[in-house]
Write an enzyme that holds these catalytic residues in place. Structure first.
Site, short mmCIF file in Angstrom:
data_model
loop_
_atom_site.label_atom_id
_atom_site.label_comp_id
_atom_site.label_asym_id
_atom_site.label_seq_id
_atom_site.Cartn_x
_atom_site.Cartn_y
_atom_site.Cartn_z
N THR A 99 0.83 -1.21 0.00
CA THR A 99 0.00 0.00 0.00
C THR A 99 0.86 1.25 0.00
O THR A 99 0.55 2.25 -0.68
CB THR A 99 -0.94 0.00 1.21
OG1 THR A 99 -1.84 -1.10 1.09
CG2 THR A 99 -1.73 1.30 1.30
N THR A 139 -4.44 -1.44 -4.16
CA THR A 139 -3.07 -1.94 -4.01
C THR A 139 -3.00 -3.42 -4.38
O THR A 139 -2.02 -3.89 -4.96
CB THR A 139 -2.59 -1.74 -2.56
OG1 THR A 139 -2.43 -0.33 -2.31
CG2 THR A 139 -1.28 -2.46 -2.29
N ASN A 140 -4.09 -4.12 -4.08
CA ASN A 140 -4.07 -5.58 -4.19
C ASN A 140 -4.14 -6.11 -5.62
O ASN A 140 -3.90 -7.30 -5.85
CB ASN A 140 -5.20 -6.18 -3.36
CG ASN A 140 -5.14 -5.74 -1.92
OD1 ASN A 140 -4.13 -5.22 -1.47
ND2 ASN A 140 -6.23 -5.94 -1.19
N THR A 185 35.07 -38.90 -12.37
CA THR A 185 33.83 -39.07 -11.63
C THR A 185 34.19 -39.16 -10.15
O THR A 185 35.15 -39.86 -9.78
CB THR A 185 33.07 -40.34 -12.06
OG1 THR A 185 33.91 -41.48 -11.89
CG2 THR A 185 32.63 -40.24 -13.51
N SER A 316 46.35 -11.83 -4.07
CA SER A 316 46.72 -11.83 -2.66
C SER A 316 47.43 -10.53 -2.30
O SER A 316 48.15 -9.95 -3.11
CB SER A 316 47.65 -13.01 -2.34
OG SER A 316 48.12 -12.95 -1.02
N SER A 317 47.21 -10.10 -1.06
CA SER A 317 47.91 -8.91 -0.55
C SER A 317 49.25 -9.29 0.07
O SER A 317 50.03 -8.40 0.42
CB SER A 317 47.04 -8.20 0.49
OG SER A 317 46.80 -9.07 1.60
N LYS A 322 50.32 -14.31 -7.04
CA LYS A 322 49.19 -15.23 -6.96
C LYS A 322 47.98 -14.65 -7.70
O LYS A 322 47.64 -13.48 -7.54
CB LYS A 322 48.82 -15.48 -5.49
CG LYS A 322 47.85 -16.64 -5.28
CD LYS A 322 47.71 -16.94 -3.78
CE LYS A 322 46.93 -18.22 -3.55
NZ LYS A 322 45.52 -18.09 -3.93
#
Length: 468
Positions: A99, A139-140, A185, A316-317, A322
């Site tokens: 609403t 609204t509905n 598999t 990576s930091s 990497k």
């Protein structure tokens, strides 16, 4: 800040003088400070489209003054074009079955229509949010219809991205069709296959998901507009009831139909659950594929390293050089998001009581985000990952030739038990199956070369073999 006074059934409240929203929107903003996220702009566009269609229909039915109708139509079109976006102040997640969203739209359009007709904002004697903008609506029936239109709009670019992904995977399937590798598999060596076959399987999967989503989206074409509060069409003229959906279909470009049972269409959200389910299925499929891509590219020195994904950013930091599979990772995270949203949507659909489901706002918030997140994930997957994948041909061939899995091809000639013994011996002694068979004199070299021909083990028929 200068204000104007507006009143509703709750009481009188000061509203910013220049605001296009009104008292009911302001109350909703104060009540529902939930996510901090505004309503989806595509949803707002479709709410405004419904208001335009209603004004057109009520004008034709002789229920709405021509000047007022034209002002509402003009204001609705401006909202559809993206104007007044900052005036939609209600949180995306809200109580009241939507609403607040409906009234936010009604008030903005009413105040803009007043302005167009030369009266001041808040002077609803000229154009009233309920009596004129919301005429013959509830609204509905407005909110569910806007939700369905929004899903249809959002699914179009998603389907487009799935088509692009399908094409990119098919291209890689052709590119890698000459690459022999070991199939697996349960993460254990199985039998040889071509890398192109793996990518072809991914392509088929993506197209199947696209078709599933496309098929289920047709459920969004049946709307309950005209049913008003619960499906009885109270306060609706016969001309409006007969023409509102055809008019909305014409304006939207979608072949909309009025639901056969307006009560059912007002109280049940199963169509949205079905769309969410198709999205979740697609997300799970894509995540599975991305898991494969991460495994196949693992390394680069101590993993499978059968393929290389394009390097997109530092990984990576702390670890120099990497590079991580960030694109498949983000797709999997989006899959988790979609799966979580699917649970919320299902619970919201189940939680409705009697003739209305009051939980559409949270269902729509999650469904819209699922669609848009999937679109973005698939786009970056195609452009920043699939298109740049390289096959490490020598590595694929070496792993295949060293695997005991090729012993499967011996079973028709040496029997399952003997072939199993050879496979175990190859693993135990770190020797090749070929070496053991020849050393033990179980087959001639010519016979063994024919049996262990990797191409014959990948399903290649005569006349289709390609050079390595």
């Amino acid at each position: 800040m200068r204000t104007r006074l507006e009143s509703d059934s709750i009481g009188t409240k000061a509203v910013p003088e220049n605001a296009y929203y009104g008292v009911q929107s302001l109350r909703a903003q104060e009540n529902f400070q939930i996510t901090g996220h505004p309503m989806n702009p595509v949803f707002l566009k479709n709410l405004a489209l419904i208001k335009k269609a209603a004004a057109v229909t009520n004008l034709a039915a002789g229920k709405l003054d021509a000047q007022v109708a034209e002002a509402i139509i003009k204001a609705s079109e401006e909202v559809m074009d993206g104007s007044f976006r900052e005036e939609f102040i209600v949180d995306a997640v809200q109580g009241g079955a939507g609403t607040s969203a409906n009234m936010n739209m009604n008030e903005v359009i009413a105040n803009r229509a007043c302005e167009l007709l030369g009266t001041r904002k808040g002077d609803y004697s000229t154009v009233h949010p309920n009596d004129h903008v919301n005429m013959a609506q509830s609204t509905n029936d407005v909110i569910p219809t806007a939700g369905k239109l929004t899903v249809l709009d959002l699914l179009q670019p998603l389907e487009g991205e799935l088509k692009r992904l399908h094409s990119a995977l098919l291209k890689k399937s052709d590119e890698f069709d000459d690459v022999i590798k070991m199939g697996r598999t349960q993460l254990q060596d199985a039998v040889p296959m071509r890398l192109g076959q793996a990518f072809h399987a991914y392509a088929v999967m993506a197209e199947r998901d696209r078709k599933r989503i496309s098929d289920i989206s047709r459920e969004m074409l049946s709307v309950n507009l005209g049913g008003t509060a619960i499906g009885t069409s109270i306060n609706v003229s016969e001309k409006y009831l007969d023409n509102i959906v055809p008019n909305l279909a014409s304006l939207s470009g979608y072949p909309l139909v009025q639901a056969d049972d307006l009560f059912d269409a007002t109280e049940n959200l199963d169509g949205f659950v079905a769309v969410s389910g198709a999205l979740k299925t697609c997300a799970m499929d894509l995540s599975k594929m991305c898991n494969d891509l991460r495994l196949l590219s693992s390394g680069p020195k101590t993993g499978l390293a059968e393929i290389s994904l394009p390097a997109k950013q530092n990984g990576s930091s702390i670890m120099p050089g990497k590079v991580n599979p960030v694109i498949p990772e983000v797709v999997t995270q989006v899959a988790y998001l979609v799966a979580g949203h699917d649970v919320t949507i299902a619970m919201a659909a189940e939680a409705g009581q009697m003739e209305l489901n009051a939980f559409e706002p949270v269902a729509f918030y999650n469904l819209f985000e699922s669609i848009e997140a999937m679109e973005g994930a698939i786009r970056t997957l195609t452009d920043n990952c699939i298109a740049g994948i390289r096959a490490n041909r020598a590595r694929c061939r070496a792993l295949m030739e060293s695997s005991a899995g090729v012993a499967t091809a011996l079973s028709p000639y040496l029997g399952y038990k003997k072939s199993a013994e050879i496979a175990k011996q190859a693993v135990r002694e770190d020797r090749t199956v070929r070496e053991i068979v020849l050393t033990d004199g179980l087959m001639t070299e010519q016979e063994l070369s024919r049996v262990l021909d990797p191409w014959s083990m990948t399903g290649v028929r005569a006349g289709t073999r390609q050079a390595m």
